[in-house]
Design a protein around this motif. Structure first.
Motif, mmCIF file in Angstrom:
data_model
loop_
_atom_site.group_PDB
_atom_site.id
_atom_site.type_symbol
_atom_site.label_atom_id
_atom_site.label_comp_id
_atom_site.label_asym_id
_atom_site.label_seq_id
_atom_site.Cartn_x
_atom_site.Cartn_y
_atom_site.Cartn_z
ATOM 1 N N ILE A 1 0.889 -1.179 0.000
ATOM 2 C CA ILE A 1 0.000 0.000 0.000
ATOM 3 C C ILE A 1 0.914 1.212 0.000
ATOM 4 O O ILE A 1 1.133 1.843 1.067
ATOM 5 C CB ILE A 1 -0.895 0.033 1.257
ATOM 6 C CG1 ILE A 1 -1.381 -1.355 1.640
ATOM 7 C CG2 ILE A 1 -2.038 1.045 1.087
ATOM 8 C CD1 ILE A 1 -2.678 -1.803 1.178
ATOM 9 N N PRO A 2 1.478 1.573 -1.139
ATOM 10 C CA PRO A 2 2.470 2.649 -1.168
ATOM 11 C C PRO A 2 1.923 3.960 -0.603
ATOM 12 O O PRO A 2 2.643 4.703 0.070
ATOM 13 C CB PRO A 2 2.811 2.800 -2.653
ATOM 14 C CG PRO A 2 2.201 1.638 -3.357
ATOM 15 C CD PRO A 2 1.226 0.983 -2.430
ATOM 16 N N ARG A 3 0.652 4.211 -0.832
ATOM 17 C CA ARG A 3 0.058 5.469 -0.362
ATOM 18 C C ARG A 3 0.218 5.636 1.143
ATOM 19 O O ARG A 3 0.371 6.736 1.656
ATOM 20 C CB ARG A 3 -1.444 5.466 -0.731
ATOM 21 C CG ARG A 3 -2.208 6.729 -0.450
ATOM 22 C CD ARG A 3 -3.628 6.617 -1.004
ATOM 23 N NE ARG A 3 -4.399 5.556 -0.363
ATOM 24 C CZ ARG A 3 -5.107 5.694 0.758
ATOM 25 N NH1 ARG A 3 -5.139 6.857 1.374
ATOM 26 N NH2 ARG A 3 -5.788 4.687 1.264
ATOM 27 N N LEU A 4 0.210 4.496 1.875
ATOM 28 C CA LEU A 4 0.336 4.565 3.334
ATOM 29 C C LEU A 4 1.703 4.088 3.803
ATOM 30 O O LEU A 4 1.917 3.855 4.992
ATOM 31 C CB LEU A 4 -0.761 3.721 3.996
ATOM 32 C CG LEU A 4 -2.196 4.136 3.660
ATOM 33 C CD1 LEU A 4 -3.193 3.204 4.336
ATOM 34 C CD2 LEU A 4 -2.464 5.576 4.100
ATOM 35 N N GLY A 5 2.613 3.909 2.873
ATOM 36 C CA GLY A 5 3.963 3.486 3.235
ATOM 37 C C GLY A 5 4.006 2.071 3.802
ATOM 38 O O GLY A 5 4.897 1.732 4.581
ATOM 39 N N PHE A 6 3.032 1.233 3.437
ATOM 40 C CA PHE A 6 2.999 -0.141 3.951
ATOM 41 C C PHE A 6 3.608 -1.065 2.909
ATOM 42 O O PHE A 6 3.030 -1.280 1.845
ATOM 43 C CB PHE A 6 1.552 -0.555 4.265
ATOM 44 C CG PHE A 6 1.457 -1.899 4.928
ATOM 45 C CD1 PHE A 6 1.685 -2.029 6.293
ATOM 46 C CD2 PHE A 6 1.160 -3.035 4.191
ATOM 47 C CE1 PHE A 6 1.605 -3.273 6.909
ATOM 48 C CE2 PHE A 6 1.084 -4.279 4.795
ATOM 49 C CZ PHE A 6 1.309 -4.393 6.160
ATOM 50 N N ARG A 7 4.770 -1.616 3.239
ATOM 51 C CA ARG A 7 5.424 -2.450 2.238
ATOM 52 C C ARG A 7 4.749 -3.811 2.158
ATOM 53 O O ARG A 7 4.054 -4.242 3.084
ATOM 54 C CB ARG A 7 6.919 -2.593 2.545
ATOM 55 C CG ARG A 7 7.253 -3.559 3.662
ATOM 56 C CD ARG A 7 8.696 -4.074 3.495
ATOM 57 N NE ARG A 7 9.243 -4.634 4.721
ATOM 58 C CZ ARG A 7 8.986 -5.870 5.167
ATOM 59 N NH1 ARG A 7 8.141 -6.655 4.528
ATOM 60 N NH2 ARG A 7 9.551 -6.309 6.277
ATOM 61 N N SER A 8 5.009 -4.465 1.061
ATOM 62 C CA SER A 8 4.513 -5.816 0.821
ATOM 63 C C SER A 8 4.867 -6.718 2.005
ATOM 64 O O SER A 8 5.910 -6.537 2.644
ATOM 65 C CB SER A 8 5.195 -6.278 -0.460
ATOM 66 O OG SER A 8 5.446 -7.632 -0.468
#
Ligand code: NOJ
Length: 877
Positions: free
Chosen positions: A87-94
């Motif tokens: 979730i790049p928008r929230l800086g959550f990596r795979s």
């Protein structure tokens, strides 16, 4: 429809299961099925807090972002064995998911631990826990979020099953303890553990499509039991298996996923598919799958190259899959993430610092391997081994089972003058221990099996190396004969030696690898590589022959057990990197052997009853009936009155123990409390989190986005010039289709909390006895508690307690073991609950399942007639 009416319908669906029918099950579903898929609810042990965070996180996500969490990016596309979208928008990596079951697979600077089967052999809860912690910290140190283990499917129905060594034991109680302790240990350091392979994945032949028929009672009392313990330990993930169960694939099976796992066992984490075990978009989603791994594959011909990803987004938008179901998938995944993160003190997760797809000694490679894109340092060689070598050595020694020790004096050794070391299994492999990926060649000493469970060794101490080191310190001279085939050389080396060590092994693994004609499962139970002939040759010339076995399970060694010249037999299993050192510790008495056999050693393979199905009259639709029911391993031997060469639980040590002064305290029932029955008998209605934007722009690739082929994406693909069809996903409120019904659902009577009804785990008896060491050396006793549940449908006895108890020479130690309600119950198919029947029950304390020292009847419980868990129990001393 009013809630009350819906509630009654749901209850009818559940009660209908008692008669093995379910009016609401769609055509073709197994008789025992349940819809809708239970949504996660939170609960004790940190789940509530984790759910709160997960719901808040998911409420902020768009539909495609939620879908991105549920679907892998594709085989070999990112750096781990499995990778969710990010979730790049929230800086959550795979999220990074990685094998294996004895090591972090496909990297370097990691340890290789003893196999699950060896852990069972220790009969030590503390060692199981410590190995879990150590392994967990290695996964965590590499930046892995989800470790793909531990294994209790296979349980070990068939002795030649290829992956039995990755699991613990064919005994469900022992396996359940192994699962509980391993999961607890791993997750305590911040890695989500995965209980796999759920369920009935008992052999490798036909694993992708075998349809297993099983009855409800056997399912509960044998195969589901250790998974219940994993869920009770708070496991974050469960991996559904390749096979079918009663007609439906495991990853779209509403009985095993919705009914058993998510309702009855109250599993609050997420279900991922085994790699390629998903077979549908809709059925898998509605039957309870939450994460598709590795994401691609299977759906050839569909534009998404995947069953989920964009196909799942489309299914929500076109109203086939309710938005609440995808929200539940995302919430379950994030709840596991937060819960296990909190267990390790919410420390930030390390970045992924390795790539599964470059050789371990390589640093630079593609971040996106299959696309060969973004070449940069991908393997940073982070050393995660800490001091785990010492633990591995200790476990290796303490899992070694001393099967035979003639006159109690062949072992331990005292500075022998001259020893012979015979057999390839004592030696380093040509090319080193990592010469073959996935350990797919059978060479040198055997310290792990083959398949996806292994990893690369940092080093492997071969038995010959460790023995020669010890010999040098003791001024012992050594002769060696490393070939298994040169029997003359073996006899020459053995002749005249004070001790002739002969090593032999038998390997097995995962079905995608065939070694010497063994496709995962073993073809028979004989030793590999001429091992039996080698042992006989050595024993023919040396009256002090000591046999050491590195095998993945039982082998046929009746001849060795009876052979006068074979003075000792040790089963070392698969000990991992410290193999030789662990063995020497035991041989020389530095560590007293405490291993006990976690399976039965039969005279013939036919003695085991159930066998691997190697061929099928219908190879495209292979079918198997687990008609032996609960009678596997020692339960079958007892049932068939077959004597074994060495029984389940057998293992000698260098002293003798007496068990004395048995006491049995029944616990008293208390008045029904509020916690008596499942804490909630109804769930809340399904929730959605955030809103679904059904506009085209919100669900197709952002403009200008460059896809990397063949990555799996969550966006919809519209054919050129197609009109936009979606207005809004269906609400599915109170629908009469049970698969999509979002209204409050009944909790099964055997459910209510992770692992099932909490009342199942109430102590109902406390059993006490003394362990006396009557020898003159210190040692560890492993008293085993067996219960006879009574009646012809139950085995003679079932393991329901054990302990590893250190007792100094001449000392006495008092031991207490608790029996829970589950321990003395049978599964009642009609009632769909655990029931303590009225048959007289007995308790036995033994050194093995056949060497019983103490016994007593169990006094009737005042609650027996009350049937199931109407009352909680308290043990009032
Ligand atoms: C298939 C195996 O059955 C499973 O155990 C493993 O985790 C996956 N492949 C990923 O390698």
């Amino acid at each position: 429809m009013a809630r009350a009416t819906t509630a009654i319908l749901a209850a009818v669906a559940i009660l209908g299961n008692a008669g093995l029918t379910n009016a609401q099950a769609p055509a073709g579903a197994p008789a025992l099925s349940l819809f809708p898929s239970p949504w996660g609810q939170g609960g004790g042990d940190g789940w509530d807090a984790a759910y709160e965070k997960a719901r808040a996180f998911v409420s902020n996500l768009t539909l495609v972002e939620k879908v991105n969490l549920t679907t892998g990016t594709g085989w070999e596309f990112d750096r781990c064995i499995g990778n969710t979208g990010s979730i790049p928008r929230l800086g959550f990596r795979s999220m990074c998911l990685q094998d294996g079951t004895v090591a972090v697979r496909y990297t370097d600077k990691n340890s290789v631990f003893p196999a699950g089967m060896n852990m069972a052999a220790t009969f030590s809860r503390s060692l199981m826990r410590r190995r879990g912690e150590a392994m967990g910290s290695e996964f965590r140190g590499k930046g892995i979020d989800v470790a793909l283990g531990p294994v209790t499917g296979p349980l070990g129905r068939v002795p030649a099953g290829g992956r039995n060594w990755e699991g613990f034991s064919p005994d469900p109680y022992l396996s359940g303890v192994g699962m509980f302790e391993t999961v607890t240990g791993m997750q305590s350091v911040g890695v989500i553990a995965t209980a796999k392979h759920y369920i009935l994945n008992e052999q490798e032949h036909f694993r992708n499509n075998v349809d297993v028929t099983i009855d409800d009672r056997t399912m509960h009392e044998l195969y589901l039991w250790p998974f219940a313990d994993a869920v009770r330990a708070g496991v974050g993930a469960v991996m559904c298996s390749y096979n079918k169960i009663n007609g439906n694939y495991s990853c779209e099976n509403s009985w095993t996923l919705n009914y058993l796992l998510k309702n009855e066992l109250n599993f609050q984490g997420f279900v991922m598919s085994d790699w390629g075990a998903q077979h549908s978009t809709l059925e898998s989603a509605l039957a309870g799958l939450d994460m598709a791994m590795p994401g691609d594959g299977g759906a050839r011909g569909n534009v998404y190259g995947a069953f989920w990803g964009g196909a799942l987004t489309e299914a929500v938008l076109n109203g086939t899959i309710p938005a609440w179901r995808v929200d539940d998938m995302a919430v379950r995944i994030m709840a596991a993430y937060y819960k296990i993160g909190a267990l390790s003190g919410n420390k930030p997760r390390p970045d992924v610092n390795f790539s599964a797809w470059v050789k371990p000694n390589v640093t630079v490679g593609p971040v996106y391997f299959r696309a060969n894109a973004s070449i940069e340092p991908v393997n940073l060689h982070v050393d995660v081994q800490a001091d785990h070598g010492a633990l591995i050595r200790e476990i290796g020694a303490k899992s070694t089972v001393l099967l035979k020790n003639k006159n109690n004096k062949a072992l331990p050794l005292h500075k022998p003058g001259h020893i012979a070391i015979i057999g390839e299994d004592a030696q380093d492999a040509p090319g080193g221990p990592n010469a073959c990926e996935d350990n797919k060649c059978y060479r040198g000493t055997l310290a792990m099996g083959y398949g996806s469970g292994p990893g690369y060794f940092p080093y492997l101490v071969a038995p010959a190396t460790a023995l020669k080191k010890r010999a040098a310190a003791d001024n012992t001279t050594v002769a060696e004969a490393p070939s298994n085939w040169d029997l003359d050389a073996a006899r020459t080396a053995a002749t005249g030696a004070d001790v002739a060590f002969v090593f032999a092994s038998a390997d097995s693994g995962e079905g995608y690898i065939t070694i010497d004609g063994n496709t995962g499962d073993r073809n028979n139970l004989t030793l590999w590589g001429n091992g039996d002939a080698l042992i006989q040759a050595v024993a023919s010339v040396n009256p002090n022959t000591i046999v050491v076995l590195h095998t993945v399970g039982p082998v046929l060694i009746d001849y060795a057990a009876k052979h006068e010249n074979i003075t000792a037999i040790l089963w070392a299993g698969l000990q991992g990197q410290e193999s030789g050192n662990s063995l020497v510790d035991v041989l020389y008495g530095d560590i007293a052997p405490q291993g006990r056999s976690p399976f039965t050693w039969g005279q013939n393979i036919s003695d085991y009853g159930a066998q691997v199905m190697y061929t099928s009259p219908t190879p495209l639709a292979p079918a198997q009936n687990f008609s032996e029911g609960v009678f596997i391993d020692y339960r079958y031997f007892q049932h068939a009155h077959t004597s074994s060469v060495y029984p389940f639980g057998h293992g000698l040590t260098y002293t003798q123990f007496d068990f004395e002064n048995l006491t049995v305290h029944p616990c008293k029932g208390q008045a029904a409390s509020t916690a008596a029955v499942p804490s909630k008998s109804w769930t809340a209605a399904a929730q959605t989190y955030g809103t679904v934007n059904s506009s085209m722009s919100a669900n197709v690739d952002p403009s200008g986005f460059q896809r990397i082929k063949p990555f799996i994406y969550p966006w919809i693909i519209r054919a050129a010039n197609a009109t936009w069809l979606f207005t809004a996903p269906k609400a599915f409120a109170n629908t009469t289709d049970p698969r999509t019904n979002n209204s409050a659902q009944a909790v099964l009577p055997a459910g209510g909390a992770p692992g099932g009804n909490p009342g199942l785990y109430d102590t109902v008896y406390t059993i006490g006895f003394d362990v006396r060491n009557r020898g003159n050396v210190n040692g560890t006793a492993v008293p085993q508690l067996y219960v006879q549940l009574g009646g012809k449908d139950n085995p003679w006895g079932v393991l329901r307690g054990f302990d590893d108890v250190s007792v100094a020479a001449g000392d006495r130690v008092h031991v207490e073991m608790n029996l829970t309600r589950r321990d003395i119950s049978n599964w009642d198919t009609e009632k769909q609950n655990w029931v303590v029947n009225n048959l007289q029950k007995y308790v036995f304390i033994g050194r093995s399942v056949v060497d019983i020292a103490l016994n007593s009847s169990l006094p009737a419980l005042s609650l027996q007639s009350a049937g199931v868990m109407q009352q909680r129990l308290a043990c009032l001393e």
